[in-house]
Scaffold this active site. Structure first.
Site, mmCIF file in Angstrom:
data_model
loop_
_atom_site.group_PDB
_atom_site.id
_atom_site.type_symbol
_atom_site.label_atom_id
_atom_site.label_comp_id
_atom_site.label_asym_id
_atom_site.label_seq_id
_atom_site.Cartn_x
_atom_site.Cartn_y
_atom_site.Cartn_z
ATOM 1 C CE1 TYR A 168 -3.508 1.955 0.650
ATOM 2 C CE2 TYR A 168 -2.305 4.179 1.349
ATOM 3 C CZ TYR A 168 -3.862 2.923 0.966
ATOM 4 O OH TYR A 168 -4.594 4.096 1.158
ATOM 5 C CG PHE A 220 -6.554 17.965 -23.929
ATOM 6 C CD1 PHE A 220 -7.180 17.841 -25.955
ATOM 7 C CD2 PHE A 220 -7.108 16.940 -23.313
ATOM 8 C CE1 PHE A 220 -7.438 16.436 -25.922
ATOM 9 C CE2 PHE A 220 -7.753 15.937 -23.474
ATOM 10 C CZ PHE A 220 -7.801 15.566 -25.459
ATOM 11 C CB THR A 221 -12.041 17.931 -24.161
ATOM 12 O OG1 THR A 221 -10.742 16.462 -24.189
ATOM 13 C CG2 THR A 221 -12.378 17.528 -25.402
ATOM 14 C CG ASP A 260 -1.106 17.768 -21.674
ATOM 15 O OD1 ASP A 260 -0.054 17.378 -21.311
ATOM 16 O OD2 ASP A 260 -2.707 18.539 -22.031
ATOM 17 C CE LYS A 296 -3.394 11.032 -24.189
ATOM 18 N NZ LYS A 296 -4.512 10.674 -22.855
ATOM 19 N NE ARG A 335 -11.875 15.231 -29.913
ATOM 20 C CZ ARG A 335 -11.428 15.344 -28.804
ATOM 21 N NH1 ARG A 335 -10.464 14.910 -28.569
ATOM 22 N NH2 ARG A 335 -11.975 15.307 -28.308
ATOM 23 C CG PHE A 352 -16.117 14.207 -26.966
ATOM 24 C CD1 PHE A 352 -15.333 15.652 -25.840
ATOM 25 C CD2 PHE A 352 -15.038 13.062 -26.894
ATOM 26 C CE1 PHE A 352 -14.946 15.298 -25.014
ATOM 27 C CE2 PHE A 352 -14.008 13.077 -26.001
ATOM 28 C CZ PHE A 352 -13.717 14.337 -24.906
HETATM 29 N N1 PM9 Z 1 -6.133 12.679 -24.714
HETATM 30 C C1 PM9 Z 1 -6.922 11.620 -26.687
HETATM 31 O O1 PM9 Z 1 -7.412 10.212 -27.087
HETATM 32 C C2 PM9 Z 1 -7.482 10.456 -24.663
HETATM 33 C C3 PM9 Z 1 -9.069 10.554 -24.531
HETATM 34 S S1 PM9 Z 1 -9.859 12.703 -24.495
HETATM 35 C C4 PM9 Z 1 -10.958 12.635 -26.033
HETATM 36 O O2 PM9 Z 1 -6.382 12.055 -27.178
HETATM 37 C C5 PM9 Z 1 -3.370 15.973 -23.187
HETATM 38 C C6 PM9 Z 1 -3.558 16.683 -24.539
HETATM 39 C C7 PM9 Z 1 -4.391 14.876 -23.707
HETATM 40 C C8 PM9 Z 1 -5.320 14.052 -22.851
HETATM 41 C C9 PM9 Z 1 -6.302 13.178 -23.533
HETATM 42 C C10 PM9 Z 1 -5.512 14.383 -21.520
HETATM 43 C C11 PM9 Z 1 -5.692 13.408 -20.337
HETATM 44 C C12 PM9 Z 1 -4.757 14.967 -21.346
HETATM 45 N N2 PM9 Z 1 -3.592 16.087 -22.157
HETATM 46 O O3 PM9 Z 1 -7.113 10.605 -20.970
HETATM 47 O O4 PM9 Z 1 -6.864 11.343 -18.658
HETATM 48 O O5 PM9 Z 1 -4.529 14.955 -24.528
HETATM 49 O O6 PM9 Z 1 -5.208 10.337 -19.212
HETATM 50 O O7 PM9 Z 1 -5.101 12.104 -20.304
HETATM 51 C C13 PM9 Z 1 -6.977 11.816 -24.931
HETATM 52 P P1 PM9 Z 1 -6.093 11.144 -20.011
#
Ligand code: PM9
Length: 473
Positions: free
Chosen positions: A86, A138-139, A229, A272, A396, A463
């Site tokens: 843990y 970004f979303t 980011d 990523k 997008r 979306f």
């Molecule tokens: N990006 C992408 O497909 C995952 C789903 S959101 C449509 O591009 C950036 C630049 C991203 C991102 C996620 C996140 C969030 C932050 N910054 O999905 O929570 O491209 O790990 O990261 C997606 P998490």
């Protein structure tokens, strides 16, 4: 892959040599091939939203490059060495070392994925009513910033909103736009600059180090911190190596470190660049801010030595982060995206130029000039591509942009794009050939597309779960 071919000398002549992926396949996962009737019924069931399809109904999955990467044998081996204590897992210290070494920040907390880090940073660094300038939204990032009471302001250069502009660093911050935001109420009313490198919604476009230096000077003069980011910073570093004067002989690893030395902290969706299926982190240099983050992570993610991850997940990130900055890997990764772009360019398909780091962004406005933005052209294109071939892509455009929290109206981004996102180390060049042919076929039939109507609109990040139906002819 023409851009990464090695020249070989045969007598006096220079000849192009073929390129191949710098890995071989040890385990395979069969792909499903479906009939047009099956795809029609799967898409109807999914409300014409590719997020709502079952993955077993998908042939080539280009929805996202997030968590869809193929891990290396070293990463799988590391998983078996998970320390699931843990508190104080050995894998946390490996994770922390890998991030400190690669990105250079002092204090690190793990999070379950990128948005967990965005949540913590927004809660700890934004006072309600403060501005949060960013190089395009970004979303999930903007959602967390607004939830914390921040007012997001787009300060990216105008070229980023133009799919045809060939600017080499379309992710750059416009200094005048940033100065204007700071000038409105002074630096103390700006929570931080939310800087992404690369910029996902602009098409995976990079930020130059020259721009970052200028931005940093401006921010420092007004006491505005910069948080980065770093989700696709390694891809950004490749563009710097290729395009920025003085960086051609620098390693990717050293460019990543230099970039990070110019900001106050960073977060990452490790799903990523870092080549894993789950994970994220938030790292800062400021001790006081870190103390707050390290405390709050316990409330939302888990203890500060696991942050919502299993020990084995952190072990895989530690290996993946180091693999991500290997030159051969990153050249092949971005090269594969470029290869697909070149095939589509050859067929005259409209897309965002220059091609970015993680995918091809089809320009749905030029693809379907007869469809108004209210008929959701990019969502339509994602649906048509799935119907044609079982290839899954992502909208997008206006759907992703959501509604303005003040007016309640649709935000209408200039970019109306359908993203073909390439997972890392998953598909081969032959898959890219198949994708290009499918997109060409959908482009040839573009005139008959009628568009969609939204029938269900969720309140948050619509979306992901919105539903649609085709408009009548
Ligand atoms: N990006 C992408 O497909 C995952 C789903 S959101 C449509 O591009 C950036 C630049 C991203 C991102 C996620 C996140 C969030 C932050 N910054 O999905 O929570 O491209 O790990 O990261 C997606 P998490």
């Amino acid at each position: 892959m023409s851009t990464t071919h090695l020249p070989a000398t045969t007598g006096q002549q220079l000849r192009r040599r073929s390129w191949a992926e710098p890995w071989k396949i040890k385990m395979v996962e069969p792909l499903t091939i479906t009939t047009p009737e099956h795809r029609r019924s799967a898409l109807e069931e999914a409300g014409y939203n590719t997020f709502l399809l079952r993955s077993e109904d998908v042939y080539i999955d280009l929805l996202t490059d997030s968590g869809t990467n193929a891990m290396s044998d070293r990463q799988w081996a590391a998983l078996m060495l998970g320390d699931e204590a843990y508190a104080g897992s050995r894998n946390f210290y490996e994770f922390e070392d890998a991030i400190r070494e690669t990105y250079g920040f002092t204090h690190v907390v793990p999070t379950h994925q990128g948005r967990g880090a965005e949540h913590l940073l927004s809660q700890c660094a934004i006072r309600p009513g403060q501005f949060v300038p960013g190089n395009m939204y970004f979303t999930t990032t903007r959602d967390h910033e607004e939830r914390a009471g921040g007012i997001f302001v787009d300060v990216i250069i105008d070229e980023a909103h133009d799919p045809e502009s060939l600017h080499p660093f379309k992710g750059n911050v416009d200094l005048q736009k940033l100065a204007e935001v700071i000038g409105r109420r002074g630096g103390s009313e700006v929570a931080f600059l939310s800087l992404a490198a690369t910029v996902n919604m602009a098409g995976g476009q990079p930020v130059s180090i020259t721009n970052l230096r200028e931005v940093r000077d401006l921010c420092q003069r007004h006491g505005v911190p910069i948080y980065l980011d770093a989700t696709r910073l390694v891809e950004n570093a490749l563009f710097i190596q290729e395009r920025e004067p003085g960086y051609a002989d620098r390693t990717i690893a050293s460019i990543v470190r230099e970039f990070c030395s110019l900001v106050d902290g960073a977060w990452m969706s490790a799903k990523k660049d870092a080549l894993v299926n789950i994970g994220g982190w938030l790292a800062v240099n400021d001790e006081q801010l870190f103390e707050e983050i390290r405390n709050l992570v316990i409330v939302f993610e888990g203890l500060h030595t696991y942050g919502g991850l299993a020990g084995r997940d952190m072990a895989a990130v530690a290996v993946g982060v180091r693999e991500s900055v290997q030159e051969e890997h990153i050249r092949a990764r971005v090269g594969q995206v470029r290869y697909l772009g070149e095939l589509l360019d050859g067929a005259g398909v409209p897309l965002v130029h220059p091609v970015g780091g993680h995918g091809i962004f089809l320009d749905a406005k030029r693809f379907y000039p007869h469809l108004p933005q209210d008929a959701f052209p990019a969502q339509t294109l994602a649906a048509e591509l799935y119907l044609d071939s079982g290839i899954r892509s992502m909208e997008r455009g206006i759907v992703s942009a959501g509604r303005d929290p003040k007016t309640g109206d649709h935000r209408r981004p200039r970019l109306e794009l359908t993203r073909l996102t390439i997972p890392r180390r998953v598909y081969t060049q032959a898959h890219m050939d198949v994708v290009a042919e499918a997109v060409e076929a959908v482009y040839a039939a573009a005139g008959s597309a009628r568009g969609l109507r939204m029938t269900h609109e969720p309140r948050y990040l619509r979306f992901f779960q919105a539903r649609f139906e085709p408009l009548e002819a």
